[in-house]
Design an enzyme around this catalytic site. Structure first.
Site, PDB file in Angstrom:
ATOM      1  N   ASN A  14       0.829  -1.212   0.000  1.00 36.97           N
ATOM      2  CA  ASN A  14       0.000   0.000   0.000  1.00 36.97           C
ATOM      3  C   ASN A  14       0.854   1.249   0.000  1.00 36.97           C
ATOM      4  OD1 ASN A  14      -0.446   1.847   2.629  1.00 36.97           O
ATOM      5  ND2 ASN A  14       0.360  -0.165   3.239  1.00 36.97           N
ATOM      6  N   ASN A  19       2.279   7.352  15.769  1.00 36.63           N
ATOM      7  CA  ASN A  19       2.725   6.744  14.515  1.00 36.63           C
ATOM      8  C   ASN A  19       4.115   7.279  14.154  1.00 36.63           C
ATOM      9  OD1 ASN A  19       3.176   6.008  11.850  1.00 36.63           O
ATOM     10  ND2 ASN A  19       1.030   6.205  11.239  1.00 36.63           N
ATOM     11  N   CYS A  52       4.922   5.336   9.554  1.00 35.89           N
ATOM     12  CA  CYS A  52       4.361   5.332   8.194  1.00 35.89           C
ATOM     13  C   CYS A  52       5.516   5.419   7.197  1.00 35.89           C
ATOM     14  CB  CYS A  52       3.396   6.499   8.003  1.00 35.89           C
ATOM     15  SG  CYS A  52       2.741   6.523   6.332  1.00 35.89           S
ATOM     16  N   ASN A  76       4.924  -1.784  11.614  1.00 34.84           N
ATOM     17  CA  ASN A  76       4.211  -1.221  10.481  1.00 34.84           C
ATOM     18  C   ASN A  76       4.729  -1.959   9.236  1.00 34.84           C
ATOM     19  OD1 ASN A  76       2.931   0.552   8.583  1.00 34.84           O
ATOM     20  ND2 ASN A  76       2.925   2.129  10.173  1.00 34.84           N
TER      21      ASN A  76
HETATM   22  C1  LIG Z   1      -3.791   0.155   3.301  1.00 32.15           C
HETATM   23  C2  LIG Z   1      -3.055   0.264   4.594  1.00 32.15           C
HETATM   24  C3  LIG Z   1      -3.116   1.438   5.331  1.00 32.15           C
HETATM   25  C4  LIG Z   1      -2.441   1.552   6.542  1.00 32.15           C
HETATM   26  N1  LIG Z   1      -2.543   2.709   7.257  1.00 32.15           N
HETATM   27  C5  LIG Z   1      -1.903   2.827   8.457  1.00 32.15           C
HETATM   28  C6  LIG Z   1      -2.046   3.995   9.250  1.00 32.15           C
HETATM   29  O1  LIG Z   1      -2.764   4.942   8.912  1.00 32.15           O
HETATM   30  N2  LIG Z   1      -1.379   4.039  10.433  1.00 32.15           N
HETATM   31  C7  LIG Z   1      -0.591   3.006  10.882  1.00 32.15           C
HETATM   32  O2  LIG Z   1      -0.020   3.102  11.965  1.00 32.15           O
HETATM   33  N3  LIG Z   1      -0.463   1.876  10.147  1.00 32.15           N
HETATM   34  C8  LIG Z   1      -1.091   1.773   8.948  1.00 32.15           C
HETATM   35  N4  LIG Z   1      -0.985   0.608   8.230  1.00 32.15           N
HETATM   36  C9  LIG Z   1      -0.132  -0.511   8.739  1.00 32.15           C
HETATM   37  C10 LIG Z   1      -0.956  -1.567   9.471  1.00 32.15           C
HETATM   38  O3  LIG Z   1      -1.591  -1.034  10.600  1.00 32.15           O
HETATM   39  C11 LIG Z   1      -0.073  -2.752   9.895  1.00 32.15           C
HETATM   40  O4  LIG Z   1       0.925  -2.256  10.767  1.00 32.15           O
HETATM   41  C12 LIG Z   1       0.619  -3.440   8.717  1.00 32.15           C
HETATM   42  O5  LIG Z   1      -0.261  -3.570   7.617  1.00 32.15           O
HETATM   43  C13 LIG Z   1       1.146  -4.833   9.108  1.00 32.15           C
HETATM   44  O6  LIG Z   1       0.093  -5.655   9.547  1.00 32.15           O
HETATM   45  P1  LIG Z   1      -0.545  -6.831   8.622  1.00 32.15           P
HETATM   46  O7  LIG Z   1       0.568  -7.737   8.238  1.00 32.15           O
HETATM   47  O8  LIG Z   1      -1.602  -7.469   9.483  1.00 32.15           O
HETATM   48  O9  LIG Z   1      -1.124  -6.133   7.434  1.00 32.15           O
HETATM   49  C14 LIG Z   1      -1.674   0.464   7.015  1.00 32.15           C
HETATM   50  C15 LIG Z   1      -1.626  -0.731   6.280  1.00 32.15           C
HETATM   51  C16 LIG Z   1      -2.307  -0.838   5.088  1.00 32.15           C
HETATM   52  C17 LIG Z   1      -2.243  -2.143   4.325  1.00 32.15           C
END
Ligand SMILES: Cc1cc2nc3c(=O)[nH]c(=O)nc-3n(C[C@H](O)[C@H](O)[C@H](O)COP(=O)(O)O)c2cc1C
Length: 378
Positions: free
Chosen positions: A88, A151, A154, A218
């Site tokens: 993403n 955060n 990011c 993240n």
């Molecule tokens: C589309 C998308 C948007 C995300 N937006 C944020 C965000 O706004 N703030 C944040 O701390 N992490 C954000 N993340 C990270 C997720 O919270 C998470 O840390 C990361 O996807 C790893 O977890 P997973 O393997 O379960 O996807 C985002 C992830 C994705 C895929």
């Protein structure tokens, strides 16, 4: 014996240790309330900032899948392929703080016993930016948020004083955490970037600043693959791409490694594990390393946007695990949390085989040729 699912983490009582992480599943009050209805113990809001953001044209997230019968890895949808990762380049919430505040209040009124954490983000280049962190934290806690998650992670912020650029700088990690702690009346979690030399250094800096918990990971900095036919990135706008973030199954082992190092360095501190969790087996790895909660994003996005089946599977898996370990007296997370924390050691501390068994490391496992015994005996 029935499992005791509730747990206390950074002083907050969770009905269960499973949270939706800050991401599209938590981008609105309606989603968050659906998530609580589905059974999630906690939710971290999509990151809220003071600077308005506009996302890129076109899709902000895509899913990469692997073929079982070939080496093909692609975002193109096709039958029989299995999930490898999410990619993403979505920015933080495009809604304002004023939009979020009444919604945080309404969510907490409707679900007083579920934990709502507000993810927040500002810059760090000057005192005004530090004050912005405090404004965000105060507004969210006054509206009823049970905690804030800073955060520092990011991966696609251009600004040098924001997002993962804070998480790569121990000085900034400490200063920003301290600024928020000055005004916070609720627990302060910091979410770190994995894109750093030694995450233990930044974790230490956050704890020095007063952080109540570290959250990791993240997404990892990543690019989409280039399509061999069109020679274009599988996601692009006008042929252009920028570094985005990889999540999902592919990052589970990477995130576990960072988590293991932090949990060993700070065995008495609180950690929330994220990365590649979709069922209890993966959550268990984080718990056994020492995490007190886990968070989920990619798997929930692919399951009706807020993960009703994922949370059902996690809860059922927890129950089955406790039942299987009844003889060990394990009833709740505190009975097995950290039970494998000390198993990661230096390479030199791993046992070597005795003389005759030694095959120079070329045992017949994946990735090695059959040992050439004649050469070995020369
Ligand atoms: C589309 C998308 C948007 C995300 N937006 C944020 C965000 O706004 N703030 C944040 O701390 N992490 C954000 N993340 C990270 C997720 O919270 C998470 O840390 C990361 O996807 C790893 O977890 P997973 O393997 O379960 O996807 C985002 C992830 C994705 C895929």
């Amino acid at each position: 014996m029935s499992a005791e699912l509730s747990t206390t983490f950074t002083g907050l009582r969770f009905e269960n240790p499973f949270l939706l992480s800050s991401a599209p599943p938590t981008e609105s009050d309606s989603n968050i309330m659906r998530a609580f209805d589905a059974g999630w113990g906690g939710v971290v809001t999509k990151t809220i900032g003071l600077h308005p953001v506009v996302n890129v044209d076109g899709p902000k997230t895509k899913f990469m899948r692997a073929n079982a019968d070939s080496a093909r890895l692609s975002m193109q949808k096709r039958a029989g392929a299995v999930l490898h990762s999410s990619w993403n380049w979505e920015l933080i919430s495009d809604k304002t703080l004023d939009w979020w505040v009444p919604r945080i209040r309404r969510i907490k009124e409707a679900f007083p016993n579920r934990v709502l954490i507000a993810s927040i983000m500002a810059g760090s280049g000057n005192d005004k930016e530090l004050r912005n962190w405090q404004t965000l934290a105060e507004a969210c806690q006054d509206a009823g948020a049970d905690g804030v998650e800073l955060n520092f992670s990011c991966p696609h912020m251009d600004r040098k004083d924001m997002g993962s650029n804070i998480g790569k700088d121990e000085g900034l990690c400490s200063v920003v955490t301290e600024a928020v702690k000055e005004v916070a009346t609720v627990p302060v979690w910091t979410k770190l970037t994995p894109a750093t030399q030694d995450i233990v250094v930044e974790a230490a800096a956050c704890f020095r600043g007063g952080a109540d918990a570290i959250v990791s990971s993240n997404t990892f900095p990543a690019l989409p693959i280039i399509d061999p036919e069109t020679l274009e990135f599988e996601i692009n706008v006008d042929g252009l791409v920028s570094s985005g973030g990889l999540g999902g199954p592919a990052i589970l082992p990477l995130s576990l490694c960072n988590m293991a190092r932090m949990c060993q360095a700070f065995p008495d501190r609180a950690f929330s594990g994220i990365g590649g969790v979709s069922d209890f087996a993966q959550a268990l790895s984080y718990f056994l390393l020492g995490c007190g909660t886990v968070q989920v994003c990619t798997a929930a996005m692919l399951d009706h946007a807020v993960g009703p089946n994922v949370i059902r599977t996690l809860l059922a898996g927890f129950d089955q695990f406790v039942e299987k370990h009844a003889a060990d007296g394990w009833k709740s997370l505190k009975d097995f949390r950290g039970a494998r924390r000390d198993r990661m050691v230096l390479q030199s501390a791993i046992r070597r085989p005795d003389g005759d068994d030694y095959q120079g490391g070329y045992e017949m496992v994946e990735g090695y040729a059959t040992p050439d015994r004649s050469a070995a005996s020369v």
